[in-house]
Motif scaffolding. Structure first.
Motif, PDB file in Angstrom:
ATOM      1  N   ASP A 151       0.811  -1.222   0.000  1.00 31.75           N
ATOM      2  CA  ASP A 151       0.000   0.000   0.000  1.00 31.75           C
ATOM      3  C   ASP A 151       0.844   1.271   0.000  1.00 31.75           C
ATOM      4  N   ALA A 152       2.148   1.154  -0.204  1.00 28.20           N
ATOM      5  CA  ALA A 152       3.050   2.312  -0.101  1.00 28.20           C
ATOM      6  C   ALA A 152       2.642   3.451  -1.039  1.00 28.20           C
ATOM      7  N   GLU A 153       2.282   3.150  -2.279  1.00 26.70           N
ATOM      8  CA  GLU A 153       1.887   4.211  -3.217  1.00 26.70           C
ATOM      9  C   GLU A 153       0.577   4.862  -2.793  1.00 26.70           C
ATOM     10  N   ILE A 154      -0.356   4.066  -2.307  1.00 24.07           N
ATOM     11  CA  ILE A 154      -1.646   4.592  -1.845  1.00 24.07           C
ATOM     12  C   ILE A 154      -1.415   5.505  -0.638  1.00 24.07           C
ATOM     13  N   ILE A 155      -0.586   5.064   0.299  1.00 20.86           N
ATOM     14  CA  ILE A 155      -0.282   5.833   1.504  1.00 20.86           C
ATOM     15  C   ILE A 155       0.404   7.151   1.137  1.00 20.86           C
ATOM     16  N   ALA A 156       1.299   7.104   0.172  1.00 21.41           N
ATOM     17  CA  ALA A 156       1.977   8.332  -0.279  1.00 21.41           C
ATOM     18  C   ALA A 156       0.961   9.307  -0.873  1.00 21.41           C
ATOM     19  N   ALA A 157       0.016   8.793  -1.665  1.00 26.31           N
ATOM     20  CA  ALA A 157      -1.013   9.660  -2.258  1.00 26.31           C
ATOM     21  C   ALA A 157      -1.911  10.264  -1.177  1.00 26.31           C
ATOM     22  N   GLY A 181      -2.686   5.935   9.944  1.00 20.82           N
ATOM     23  CA  GLY A 181      -2.545   4.650   9.274  1.00 20.82           C
ATOM     24  C   GLY A 181      -3.579   4.414   8.190  1.00 20.82           C
ATOM     25  N   PHE A 182      -3.314   3.374   7.392  1.00 24.70           N
ATOM     26  CA  PHE A 182      -4.203   2.951   6.320  1.00 24.70           C
ATOM     27  C   PHE A 182      -4.188   1.433   6.269  1.00 24.70           C
ATOM     28  N   SER A 183      -5.371   0.833   6.281  1.00 24.72           N
ATOM     29  CA  SER A 183      -5.475  -0.617   6.203  1.00 24.72           C
ATOM     30  C   SER A 183      -6.851  -0.994   5.689  1.00 24.72           C
ATOM     31  N   GLY A 190     -16.119  15.872   4.444  1.00 22.45           N
ATOM     32  CA  GLY A 190     -15.030  16.632   3.840  1.00 22.45           C
ATOM     33  C   GLY A 190     -13.852  15.775   3.433  1.00 22.45           C
ATOM     34  N   ILE A 191     -13.140  15.267   4.414  1.00 19.81           N
ATOM     35  CA  ILE A 191     -11.895  14.561   4.146  1.00 19.81           C
ATOM     36  C   ILE A 191     -12.149  13.219   3.457  1.00 19.81           C
ATOM     37  N   GLU A 192     -13.138  12.470   3.923  1.00 21.53           N
ATOM     38  CA  GLU A 192     -13.426  11.180   3.316  1.00 21.53           C
ATOM     39  C   GLU A 192     -13.808  11.350   1.839  1.00 21.53           C
ATOM     40  N   GLY A 193     -14.648  12.326   1.543  1.00 20.68           N
ATOM     41  CA  GLY A 193     -15.045  12.570   0.160  1.00 20.68           C
ATOM     42  C   GLY A 193     -13.857  12.920  -0.724  1.00 20.68           C
ATOM     43  N   LEU A 194     -12.977  13.784  -0.220  1.00 25.96           N
ATOM     44  CA  LEU A 194     -11.788  14.178  -0.974  1.00 25.96           C
ATOM     45  C   LEU A 194     -10.889  12.977  -1.245  1.00 25.96           C
ATOM     46  N   LEU A 195     -10.602  12.199  -0.207  1.00 29.24           N
ATOM     47  CA  LEU A 195      -9.705  11.050  -0.367  1.00 29.24           C
ATOM     48  C   LEU A 195     -10.305   9.999  -1.288  1.00 29.24           C
ATOM     49  N   LYS A 196     -11.597   9.723  -1.151  1.00 33.98           N
ATOM     50  CA  LYS A 196     -12.252   8.741  -2.026  1.00 33.98           C
ATOM     51  C   LYS A 196     -12.194   9.190  -3.489  1.00 33.98           C
ATOM     52  N   HIS A 197     -12.345  10.487  -3.713  1.00 37.61           N
ATOM     53  CA  HIS A 197     -12.327  11.014  -5.077  1.00 37.61           C
ATOM     54  C   HIS A 197     -10.963  10.824  -5.734  1.00 37.61           C
ATOM     55  N   TYR A 198      -9.899  11.163  -5.016  1.00 39.14           N
ATOM     56  CA  TYR A 198      -8.559  11.115  -5.593  1.00 39.14           C
ATOM     57  C   TYR A 198      -7.842   9.781  -5.413  1.00 39.14           C
ATOM     58  N   VAL A 199      -8.238   9.012  -4.406  1.00 40.05           N
ATOM     59  CA  VAL A 199      -7.598   7.716  -4.149  1.00 40.05           C
ATOM     60  C   VAL A 199      -8.717   6.674  -4.047  1.00 40.05           C
ATOM     61  N   PRO A 200      -9.088   6.054  -5.154  1.00 37.89           N
ATOM     62  CA  PRO A 200     -10.231   5.135  -5.174  1.00 37.89           C
ATOM     63  C   PRO A 200     -10.121   3.956  -4.193  1.00 37.89           C
ATOM     64  N   GLU A 201      -8.898   3.644  -3.781  1.00 40.57           N
ATOM     65  CA  GLU A 201      -8.713   2.536  -2.825  1.00 40.57           C
ATOM     66  C   GLU A 201      -9.235   2.887  -1.431  1.00 40.57           C
TER      67      GLU A 201
END
Length: 192
Positions: A117-123, A147-149, A174-185
């Motif tokens: 998940d390193a690339e996802i975490i970086a994004a 964290g991310f899991s 706010g934050i969840e919507g933004l992250l879901k939009h740019y990071v589909p994972e």
């Protein structure tokens, strides 16, 4: 010297802007008088007896009043404390406390992360740094990545944002919507 104040979305917190740098790197939160012993400034604010949280940002100090405290008198006390501190050029932290060392958020993970998940975490971290942190700092707080899991991002709100009535909305809409939009994972954001 003039210290500006701004309201925050948290009615119990005020943001104080001394017009100069407070923290040269990172942020620092004091959630008790014992924690504030590392900083003469935070300790003086807690000594008012009407404070439950002090947060140092890059160019601001956010103070959260205790339940039932009167901002009318507390605001002038905090402004006086900040003026005394900055005019005298007193140190922000006591010597040899290491209080000004910012602990990276990744040192406080709440979940085990996978190397895949390193690339996802970086994004995720890039979005938090460039889009979320500036907005949250504008409201007198900060956000820490925890964290991310399994599609879930764990975050901690700090400063004025920690006890804000709209903190759940900030995380979820706010934050969840933004992250879901740019990071589909990303499937969800949770408070840690």
């Amino acid at each position: 010297m003039f210290i500006e104040t701004e309201t925050t979305p948290n009615p119990a917190s005020l943001k104080f802007l001394p017009g100069r740098t407070v923290m040269t790197a990172g942020t620092r939160e004091f959630s008790s008088p014992e924690a504030a012993e590392a900083s003469p400034l935070a300790q003086a604010i807690f000594d008012t007896g009407e404070t439950i949280n002090v947060f140092f940002g890059s160019d601001f100090v956010t103070v959260t009043a205790a339940p039932g405290a009167d901002w009318g008198s507390l605001k002038s006390q905090v402004v006086a404390i900040l003026l005394d501190h900055f005019v005298s050029e007193a140190p922000l932290f006591n010597a040899a406390t290491a209080g000004d060392i910012s602990v990276p958020a990744d040192a406080e993970h709440v979940v085990e992360e996978s190397e895949e998940d390193a690339e996802i975490i970086a994004a995720i971290n890039e979005l938090l740094e460039t889009r979320v942190r500036p907005a949250v700092a504008g409201d007198g707080g900060d956000i820490a990545y925890r964290g991310f899991s399994d599609g879930v991002v764990y975050l901690t709100l700090q400063g004025a944002c920690a006890g804000c009535p709209s903190s759940t909305a900030t995380l979820k809409q706010g934050i969840e919507g933004l992250l879901k939009h740019y990071v589909p994972e990303v499937t969800e954001v949770r408070a840690a």
